[in-house]
Design a protein around this motif. Structure first.
Motif, PDB file in Angstrom:
ATOM      1  N   CYS A 123       9.917   4.239   0.012  1.00 28.03           N
ATOM      2  CA  CYS A 123       9.295   2.910   0.057  1.00 28.03           C
ATOM      3  C   CYS A 123      10.098   1.948  -0.798  1.00 28.03           C
ATOM      4  O   CYS A 123      10.518   2.283  -1.910  1.00 28.03           O
ATOM      5  CB  CYS A 123       7.863   3.003  -0.462  1.00 28.03           C
ATOM      6  SG  CYS A 123       6.939   1.447  -0.323  1.00 28.03           S
ATOM      7  N   ASP A 124      10.319   0.733  -0.261  1.00 28.53           N
ATOM      8  CA  ASP A 124      11.077  -0.305  -0.967  1.00 28.53           C
ATOM      9  C   ASP A 124      10.180  -1.328  -1.647  1.00 28.53           C
ATOM     10  O   ASP A 124      10.677  -2.285  -2.247  1.00 28.53           O
ATOM     11  CB  ASP A 124      12.009  -1.035   0.009  1.00 28.53           C
ATOM     12  CG  ASP A 124      13.132  -0.147   0.512  1.00 28.53           C
ATOM     13  OD1 ASP A 124      13.441   0.851  -0.167  1.00 28.53           O
ATOM     14  OD2 ASP A 124      13.689  -0.448   1.586  1.00 28.53           O
ATOM     15  N   HIS A 125       8.859  -1.146  -1.547  1.00 30.98           N
ATOM     16  CA  HIS A 125       7.939  -2.110  -2.143  1.00 30.98           C
ATOM     17  C   HIS A 125       7.624  -1.704  -3.582  1.00 30.98           C
ATOM     18  O   HIS A 125       7.982  -0.620  -4.030  1.00 30.98           O
ATOM     19  CB  HIS A 125       6.673  -2.218  -1.296  1.00 30.98           C
ATOM     20  CG  HIS A 125       6.968  -2.495   0.149  1.00 30.98           C
ATOM     21  ND1 HIS A 125       7.770  -3.537   0.559  1.00 30.98           N
ATOM     22  CD2 HIS A 125       6.597  -1.843   1.287  1.00 30.98           C
ATOM     23  CE1 HIS A 125       7.871  -3.525   1.876  1.00 30.98           C
ATOM     24  NE2 HIS A 125       7.171  -2.510   2.340  1.00 30.98           N
ATOM     25  N   CYS A 127       4.324  -2.003  -5.295  1.00 31.65           N
ATOM     26  CA  CYS A 127       2.901  -2.187  -5.602  1.00 31.65           C
ATOM     27  C   CYS A 127       2.653  -1.737  -7.041  1.00 31.65           C
ATOM     28  O   CYS A 127       3.145  -0.695  -7.479  1.00 31.65           O
ATOM     29  CB  CYS A 127       2.044  -1.389  -4.627  1.00 31.65           C
ATOM     30  SG  CYS A 127       2.215  -1.924  -2.912  1.00 31.65           S
ATOM     31  N   ASP A 168       5.784   4.638   4.345  1.00 34.25           N
ATOM     32  CA  ASP A 168       5.553   3.230   4.699  1.00 34.25           C
ATOM     33  C   ASP A 168       5.936   3.091   6.168  1.00 34.25           C
ATOM     34  O   ASP A 168       6.971   2.517   6.508  1.00 34.25           O
ATOM     35  CB  ASP A 168       6.391   2.324   3.790  1.00 34.25           C
ATOM     36  CG  ASP A 168       6.170   0.844   4.049  1.00 34.25           C
ATOM     37  OD1 ASP A 168       5.073   0.484   4.533  1.00 34.25           O
ATOM     38  OD2 ASP A 168       7.089   0.053   3.783  1.00 34.25           O
ATOM     39  N   SER A 171       7.569   0.219   8.053  1.00 31.63           N
ATOM     40  CA  SER A 171       8.906  -0.236   7.657  1.00 31.63           C
ATOM     41  C   SER A 171       9.985   0.540   8.397  1.00 31.63           C
ATOM     42  O   SER A 171      11.185   0.316   8.172  1.00 31.63           O
ATOM     43  CB  SER A 171       9.106  -0.101   6.149  1.00 31.63           C
ATOM     44  OG  SER A 171       9.236   1.267   5.774  1.00 31.63           O
ATOM     45  N   ASP A 205       0.873  -0.565   7.480  1.00 31.28           N
ATOM     46  CA  ASP A 205       0.732  -1.803   6.717  1.00 31.28           C
ATOM     47  C   ASP A 205       0.524  -2.923   7.732  1.00 31.28           C
ATOM     48  O   ASP A 205       1.446  -3.277   8.479  1.00 31.28           O
ATOM     49  CB  ASP A 205       1.982  -2.038   5.875  1.00 31.28           C
ATOM     50  CG  ASP A 205       1.806  -3.123   4.828  1.00 31.28           C
ATOM     51  OD1 ASP A 205       0.932  -3.988   5.036  1.00 31.28           O
ATOM     52  OD2 ASP A 205       2.519  -3.106   3.811  1.00 31.28           O
ATOM     53  N   LYS A 243       0.317  -6.642  -5.980  1.00 31.17           N
ATOM     54  CA  LYS A 243       1.570  -7.019  -5.321  1.00 31.17           C
ATOM     55  C   LYS A 243       1.609  -6.535  -3.883  1.00 31.17           C
ATOM     56  O   LYS A 243       2.650  -6.154  -3.350  1.00 31.17           O
ATOM     57  CB  LYS A 243       2.799  -6.523  -6.099  1.00 31.17           C
ATOM     58  CG  LYS A 243       3.070  -7.304  -7.366  1.00 31.17           C
ATOM     59  CD  LYS A 243       4.438  -7.006  -7.954  1.00 31.17           C
ATOM     60  CE  LYS A 243       5.534  -7.610  -7.101  1.00 31.17           C
ATOM     61  NZ  LYS A 243       6.870  -7.464  -7.759  1.00 31.17           N
ATOM     62  N   ARG A 244       0.441  -6.565  -3.246  1.00 27.92           N
ATOM     63  CA  ARG A 244       0.397  -6.334  -1.812  1.00 27.92           C
ATOM     64  C   ARG A 244       0.913  -7.584  -1.108  1.00 27.92           C
ATOM     65  O   ARG A 244       0.876  -8.681  -1.665  1.00 27.92           O
ATOM     66  CB  ARG A 244      -1.036  -6.028  -1.357  1.00 27.92           C
ATOM     67  CG  ARG A 244      -1.640  -4.799  -2.013  1.00 27.92           C
ATOM     68  CD  ARG A 244      -0.920  -3.533  -1.618  1.00 27.92           C
ATOM     69  NE  ARG A 244      -1.089  -3.240  -0.186  1.00 27.92           N
ATOM     70  CZ  ARG A 244      -0.357  -2.366   0.478  1.00 27.92           C
ATOM     71  NH1 ARG A 244       0.644  -1.737  -0.122  1.00 27.92           N
ATOM     72  NH2 ARG A 244      -0.593  -2.137   1.748  1.00 27.92           N
ATOM     73  N   ARG A 245       1.342  -7.425   0.129  1.00 31.54           N
ATOM     74  CA  ARG A 245       1.953  -8.554   0.846  1.00 31.54           C
ATOM     75  C   ARG A 245       1.007  -9.206   1.835  1.00 31.54           C
ATOM     76  O   ARG A 245       1.396 -10.106   2.567  1.00 31.54           O
ATOM     77  CB  ARG A 245       3.227  -8.067   1.548  1.00 31.54           C
ATOM     78  CG  ARG A 245       4.327  -7.693   0.556  1.00 31.54           C
ATOM     79  CD  ARG A 245       5.442  -6.921   1.205  1.00 31.54           C
ATOM     80  NE  ARG A 245       4.930  -5.690   1.805  1.00 31.54           N
ATOM     81  CZ  ARG A 245       5.363  -5.194   2.954  1.00 31.54           C
ATOM     82  NH1 ARG A 245       6.273  -5.830   3.644  1.00 31.54           N
ATOM     83  NH2 ARG A 245       4.855  -4.071   3.417  1.00 31.54           N
TER      84      ARG A 245
END
Length: 392
Positions: A123-125, A127, A168, A171, A205, A243-245
Motif C-alpha cells: 500500500c502506498d497510502h 492512513c 489495496d 490500486s 476503496d 488521512k482517508r481520501r
C-alpha cells in the motif's frame, strides 16, 4: 509416519490466498508449521502469539516458522518467543528460495468452492492508524497474464467462484505499464473465462472505483452484487484525521448510484470504533452511516494504537468507551443484517455450496442447504426462515 506441512492463516483474504500458495510450495516438506500472521490491530497480534503457542503444543517436534505482517512489525517480539524457530520475511513468503524448496510447483490442493486470488500487495497510502504498509511494503500489482494463469489453474480444479484480493485492491495496476485500472482486470477475467460462474471482489476503496469497474458492478451478473467498502468511519473530521481520501458523501453517492442500477447490491464495510479524538457526535455519525448505507456485512474494529503510526500519538479514548462503542456498531450492523435477511426469505437464490452443509448467495447471505448437496455446486434454494443469522 512423518507429519505433513501445515500453514495456519490469520487475518485478511490476501493472507488466505497466500497461505494456499504456501501449502503448494511446502507440500513435499515434512514436519513444518508456518504461522501466516496478521498485525492489523493489537488484538490480531495477540491472536498471532496464541496461534504460535497452540501450534507448538500440537506439533512439539515440528519446525515452526512465522511469516506475514506481524513477522515484520513485531519481528523482535516474535523472534524472542521460545516456540518460534525462525521468521520468513513477508515479501519473500511466496519465493521457494525463502523455504529452501525446489521452484517446481507441487499440485495445489483441490478447492471445492472458491479460490482467493491475490492480485495486488502492499500500500502506498499513509492512513494514520495503519501499520500494514510497514508489513507489506509499497503497492505491487500482479500482471493480467499472471492473474489469468492462476485463475485458469483454479478453474481446472473445479472452482465455482473466484475472489480477487489485495491489500489495496482498487490500486491494482498503478505500477504496471500504462497504469490500467481494476475495471480493466475484471473485464479481462470475465472475457477470458466465460464459463466462470462467479467473480467477487474483496474490500475496495470506494474513491478508487473507476468508471469501467462501476459499470461492471452495476450490470455484470457474474460479478457478484456484494460491495465491501474500506470505509473506516462515518464522520468527515475523523476521516480527515485518519488521512482517508474519501468523505461520508462520497460513500453515500457511490452506493446510491450502484443501487439505482442494481437494487440487490449488498454492502459491507470496515469500521473503526473509538479512533483518537472521536466524540459522541462522531460516534453517532458512525452509527448513522450504517443505516444510511444499509451495511449488512460489517467488520468492526475497536481502535488500538499501533507503534510508529501518527494516530498512536493522538489523544486516546478510554478502553472501556472504545469497547462499548464497538459493541454499539456491531449491534447496529446486526439490526440491518436481520432486516435484510428477512427480505430474502421466500425468494429463490442461487447458492454456492460449501463443505459444511451451508452455502452463500451472490450477495453473500449464508444459507443452510438440503442434506447431501455436493460442495462446489450451485443450487437454487428458497429459504423459509432466518435462524441465528442464517437463512434456512
Amino acid at each position: 509416519m512423518t507429519a505433513r506441512a501445515e500453514v495456519i492463516s490469520l487475518g485478511c483474504r490476501l493472507n488466505l490466498a497466500e497461505s494456499a500458495q504456501m501449502r503448494e510450495l511446502l507440500a513435499g516438506e515434512p514436519d513444518i508449521v508456518v504461522v501466516n500472521s496478521c498485525a492489523v490491530t493489537a488484538e490480531a497480534v495477540r491472536q498471532t502469539r496464541q496461534a504460535i503457542r497452540r501450534a507448538r503444543r500440537s506439533r512439539p517436534n515440528a519446525r515452526l516458522l512465522v511469516t506475514g505482517c506481524a513477522a515484520e512489525t513485531e519481528r523482535e517480539t516474535l523472534a524472542a518467543m521460545p516456540e518460534v524457530d525462525g521468521l520468513v520475511a513477508n515479501a519473500d513468503k511466496l519465493d521457494p528460495r525463502a523455504w529452501n524448496v525446489p521452484a517446481a510447483a507441487y499440485p495445489a490442493p483441490r478447492q471445492h468452492t472458491r479460490a482467493f486470488v491475490g492480485v495486488q500487495n502492499g500500500c502506498d497510502h499513509a492512513c494514520t492508524f495503519c501499520v500494514i504498509p510497514q508489513g507489506r511494503g509499497a503497492s505491487r500489482s500482479r500482471p493480467i497474464a499472471e492473474v489469468l494463469g492462476a485463475i485458469a489453474r483454479d478453474l481446472e480444479q473445479g472452482v465455482a467462484e473466484v475472489v480477487l484480493t489485495g491489500v489495496d485492491l482498487t490500486s491494482w495496476g498503478q505500477d504496471l505499464p500504462d497504469a490500467p485500472k481494476l475495471g480493466h482486470l475484471v473485464e479481462a477475467i470475465l472475457g477470458a473465462f466465460p464459463a466462470l460462474p462467479r467473480l467477487r471482489l474483496s474490500s475496495v476503496d470506494g474513491i478508487e472505483v473507476d468508471p469501467l469497474l462501476f459499470d461492471l458492478l452495476a450490470c455484470e451478473e457474474r460479478l457478484m452484487p456484494h460491495l465491501h467498502l474500506s470505509l473506516q468511519h462515518g464522520a468527515d473530521l475523523i476521516l480527515k484525521r485518519m488521512k482517508r481520501r474519501h468523505l461520508r458523501a462520497d460513500a453515500l453517492d457511490l452506493v446510491r448510484r450502484l443501487r439505482a442500477a442494481r437494487p440487490e447490491l449488498a454492502v459491507g464495510a470496515d469500521l473503526i470504533a473509538g479512533f483518537p479524538t472521536e466524540t459522541a457526535d462522531h460516534h453517532r455519525a458512525n452509527l448513522s452511516i450504517i443505516r444510511e448505507l444499509d451495511i449488512v456485512h460489517g467488520h468492526v474494529f475497536p481502535y488500538s494504537p499501533r507503534g510508529g503510526t501518527p494516530a498512536a500519538r493522538m489523544p486516546q479514548l478510554d478502553h472501556t468507551l472504545i469497547r462499548d462503542r464497538a459493541a454499539e456498531l456491531r449491534q447496529a450492523v446486526a439490526n440491518q443484517r436481520d432486516r435484510w435477511l428477512g427480505t430474502l426469505v421466500g425468494k429463490p437464490h442461487p447458492v454456492l455450496a460449501e463443505k459444511d452443509g451451508t452455502g452463500y448467495t451472490p450477495h453473500y447471505a449464508r444459507v443452510v442447504l438440503p442434506t447431501g448437496t455436493a460442495a462446489g455446486t450451485i443450487v437454487t434454494v428458497t429459504p423459509g426462515q432466518v435462524q441465528q443469522g442464517i437463512l434456512g
